[in-house]
Design a protein around this motif. Structure first.
Motif: not given
Lengths: 238, 133, 387
Positions: C95-113
């Protein structure tokens, strides 16, 4: 899973009919089949004209309230085989205008209920020790009442007094008194402090027995009475 | 629009008959129905009682004849039934008052059975008093 | 009000939002639904007000729609959501390995995290698996699957729309290759009648293909059911999602006094025939308990299936490979006039689906009336029944 056949005796009425009648259907069910699923199967495979109300299928929307074997239940969480009867009788709720088959008009229910001005979201009492996340004002959840009308159908006083505000609306008023959330409380208390308000209840408490959603309308009506007495005696801080 | 709807669809309301539709109902409902029934019975008794008392105005013969009738076993049985009605109505009524004031709402079933136990004891004493003494 | 009349088939979230949108634009609307409104897919979904984070890596179009609509819905339907936010929790190293992709995707889509340490996450949600590595806070929320669409319908009714539940479309009225209305049966009386329309919109969700076939056109909708399990009690305040590629049983949505664990995904042909496979129920418990161990012994309230209307590619096998975005088909492209289908999408994006569809409808009618549903605050759900 083992299957078995169960007979359903279903209340039928179409607008323009002089009187309702009952139709009988046989449905194959298993240990998990709910009354709602059986009725959907009837509509799908045997009689496409059967009129039923349903939406969430998990006791959260309150649309599938009906009388199964003479008792008010939500069809979506009523297991067919656990009823333990070879014939299952299904009828619409009482004390409401009939639209067709198992569906009643919820208009009059909501006309009264909406006068309680109960906000839909409340403070959550679950997990009191959990920290609240940044940006979230407080832990919130939807009110327990799912507006299904089972209590109104089961109440013997509603049966004989069309003007009685009924358990759902009275319970909603108590929730507002408990947690006003900006709603003006005194006019609501005046509304329920009447002949057809919370003093009309005769403590059969069937409402609390049939409530599928932990509302305890009967208990709430008694709490309202206590509040009114406290206010009349000048003991309330509210 | 709603008015029109209401005219179209009949409301299925049982009226006072609904009070006694106790099949599948729970204790509170059954107690409510019995309370109504005993209440009606007691009102009926009150009327009969007043009629009987009015016999006094018609002189001692009428009254004595009635007292003879009242001593018959069949009449005493009616007294026993009356006693049961009074005890149920009175003690269940006490529960309704308490619960109605918010006392013991979530214990109303225990309260009912406790008071009914008291009613049963009083009934046995009372019936013994009527029939034996 | 314009003299144009639009018939909408389907009283789910999409049809409801569309009725509202068109009524606001001053168009006469009649919505027909074969059962009670929201009785199809809409009422049965998870109740998740998506932040879009779930789709931020693989399905960014849908993710962007979700976050935009999430913000709009908060404004137009105040008081309709449990706004406790959501957490994406990493339980395993994978799960942890997915973190970077996830954060990048959220940033691209404008989802606050907001990234939270293990300790912070456990303070917010004490029932989380203590193995949790980290968590990401996103603006998820809980909606009432029926009552939000009811607010669209209530407002539509207020603006003149006619809503006809228990009214089933039996056939289309056609003049040559042009749809001119529908022939319906009112199941409450058994009476059949015609409803004329300038345009008919098919918003039947997973039934869209069946409806379209009546007009002689093909709509590539793949009904894809999922099993959901509701258990008694709230084990979390925030929506708990697994931080990984979307999979089975990886969302727990607290709602009212229940927690909803979902969901699975497969494909069927008939959305009226949905099983609730025993092994899927077990899977929901198992997967849910990986995030919140106490769910393992939670008392079940209900288990049910709901069919998503995914736009497919008939070759799909699980439905997971299909996008959660929506599509509006103007069937003039296939030679049938006066007929539009809107399908795909999610409850969170229903308003946007309606906006797109209403734009197509007014254009076809030769009108130029802008959409106003981004600003207009909806009436309470109770108004649906009291008007």
């Amino acid at each position: 899973m083992s299957e078995q056949k169960v007979t359903f005796r279903v209340f039928r009425y179409k607008q323009g009919d002089t009187a309702p009648h009952y139709d009988t259907f046989t449905v194959t069910v298993n240990e998990r089949t709910t009354v709602l699923e059986a009725l959907q199967a009837i509509r799908r495979d045997q009689d496409g004209t059967l009129v039923i109300r349903h939406s969430c299928h998990h006791a959260s929307c309150g649309t599938c309230g009906m009388r199964v074997n003479g008792k008010e239940v939500l069809a979506c969480v009523t297991n067919v085989l656990e009823l333990g009867t070879p014939t299952v009788t299904v009828e619409p709720l009482q004390n409401a205008p009939l639209i067709s088959d198992l569906v009643v008009d919820m208009g009059p229910f909501y006309e009264t209920f909406s006068q309680a001005h109960l906000p839909f979201v409340r403070r959550s009492e679950y997990l009191p020790d959990a920290e609240v996340a940044e940006g979230v004002p407080f832990h919130m959840r939807f009110e327990s009442c799912i507006e299904c009308g089972l209590c109104v159908s089961a109440c013997p006083v509603v049966a004989s007094d069309a003007e009685y505000l009924g358990p759902a609306a009275l319970a909603a008023v108590w929730r507002v008194v408990q947690e006003p959330r900006g709603t003006e409380v005194p006019p609501l208390l005046d509304w329920v402090n009447s002949e057809h308000g919370c003093w009309r209840c005769h403590v059969a408490l069937e409402c609390s027995e049939v409530c599928p959603s932990n509302v305890d309308p009967g208990g709430n009506i008694m709490a309202l009475r206590q509040e009114l007495v406290r206010r009349a005696l000048g003991l309330s801080h509210g | 629009m709603l008015q029109e709807t209401r005219a179209l669809h009949p409301v299925r309301r049982r009226g006072w008959k609904g009070w006694f539709a106790v099949r599948k109902r729970h204790l509170g409902y059954v107690a409510f129905a019995l309370n109504r029934l005993t209440g009606l019975g007691l009102v009926l008794y009150l009327i009969i009682h007043l009629v009987v008392l009015s016999m006094l105005a018609r002189g001692p013969e009428t009254w004595d004849a009635f007292i003879e009738l009242a001593k018959s076993p069949a009449f005493l049985l009616l007294d026993v039934i009356l006693l049961a009605g009074i005890l149920f109505h009175g003690l269940n009524g006490l529960r309704v008052i308490l619960v109605g004031l918010g006392i013991g709402v979530h214990r109303h079933k225990e309260l009912f059975w406790g008071l009914m136990l008291l009613a049963a004891i009083l009934f046995i004493f009372g019936a013994w008093g009527f029939l034996v003494v | 009000m314009s003299s144009y009349h639009v018939v909408i088939i389907g009283g789910g979230a999409t049809g409801s939002a569309l009725a509202h949108d068109l009524a606001l634009r001053g168009i006469r609307v009649t919505l027909v639904e074969r059962g009670e409104v929201t009785s199809g897919t809409t009422g049965r979904h998870h109740g998740l007000l998506h932040s879009g984070a779930r789709y931020a890596v693989k399905d960014q179009e849908s993710a962007k729609e979700c976050i935009q609509e999430n913000m709009i819905l908060r404004k137009i339907a105040p008081g309709s959501f449990e706004l406790n936010d959501g957490l994406f929790v990493a339980i395993t190293e994978e799960d942890l390995a997915y973190y970077d992709d996830f954060m990048e995707g959220c940033a691209v889509c404008g989802i606050p995290t907001r990234t939270l340490s293990r300790e912070e996450a456990l303070r917010l949600e004490p029932n989380l698996n203590p193995e949790v590595k980290l968590a990401v806070q996103v603006p998820d929320g809980t909606m009432d699957a029926m009552r939000l669409p009811l607010r669209f319908l209530a407002t539509a009714k207020h603006n003149g729309a006619v809503i006809k539940p228990y009214t089933e479309v039996l056939s289309f009225l056609m003049e040559g290759q042009t749809v001119t209305g529908v022939h319906v049966r009112d199941h409450t009386s058994g009476k059949e009648y015609d409803i004329g329309a300038d345009i008919v919109v098919n918003a039947a969700g997973p039934w869209a293909e069946k409806i379209a076939r009546m007009a002689g056109v093909d709509v590539p909708v793949q009904p894809s059911p999922g099993v959901l399990v509701a258990v008694w009690g709230r084990y979390n305040n925030m929506v708990i999602n697994r931080l990984h590629r979307s999979g089975d049983g990886d969302i727990v949505v607290p709602q009212r006094e229940l927690s909803i664990i979902g969901t699975s995904s497969w494909v069927v042909d008939d959305p009226d025939k949905l099983d609730v496979p025993e092994e899927h129920i077990r899977l929901m418990y198992e997967k849910g308990a990986e995030m919140i161990p106490a769910l393992k012994h939670a008392k079940m309230r209900a288990a049910w299936s709901a069919a998503r209307p995914l736009i497919g590619s008939r070759g799909a096998t699980t439905g997971r490979e299909l996008s959660r975005t929506f599509k509006c088909f103007d069937h003039a492209d296939e030679g049938v006039e006066g007929f539009v289908t809107i399908t795909g999408g999610k409850a969170t994006t229903a308003r946007a689906m309606a906006e797109t569809t209403a734009d197509v409808v007014v254009r076809k009618l030769g009108l130029d009336i802008p959409c106003r549903t981004r600003e207009v605050v909806l009436l309470p759900h109770t108004a649906y029944y009291t008007q």
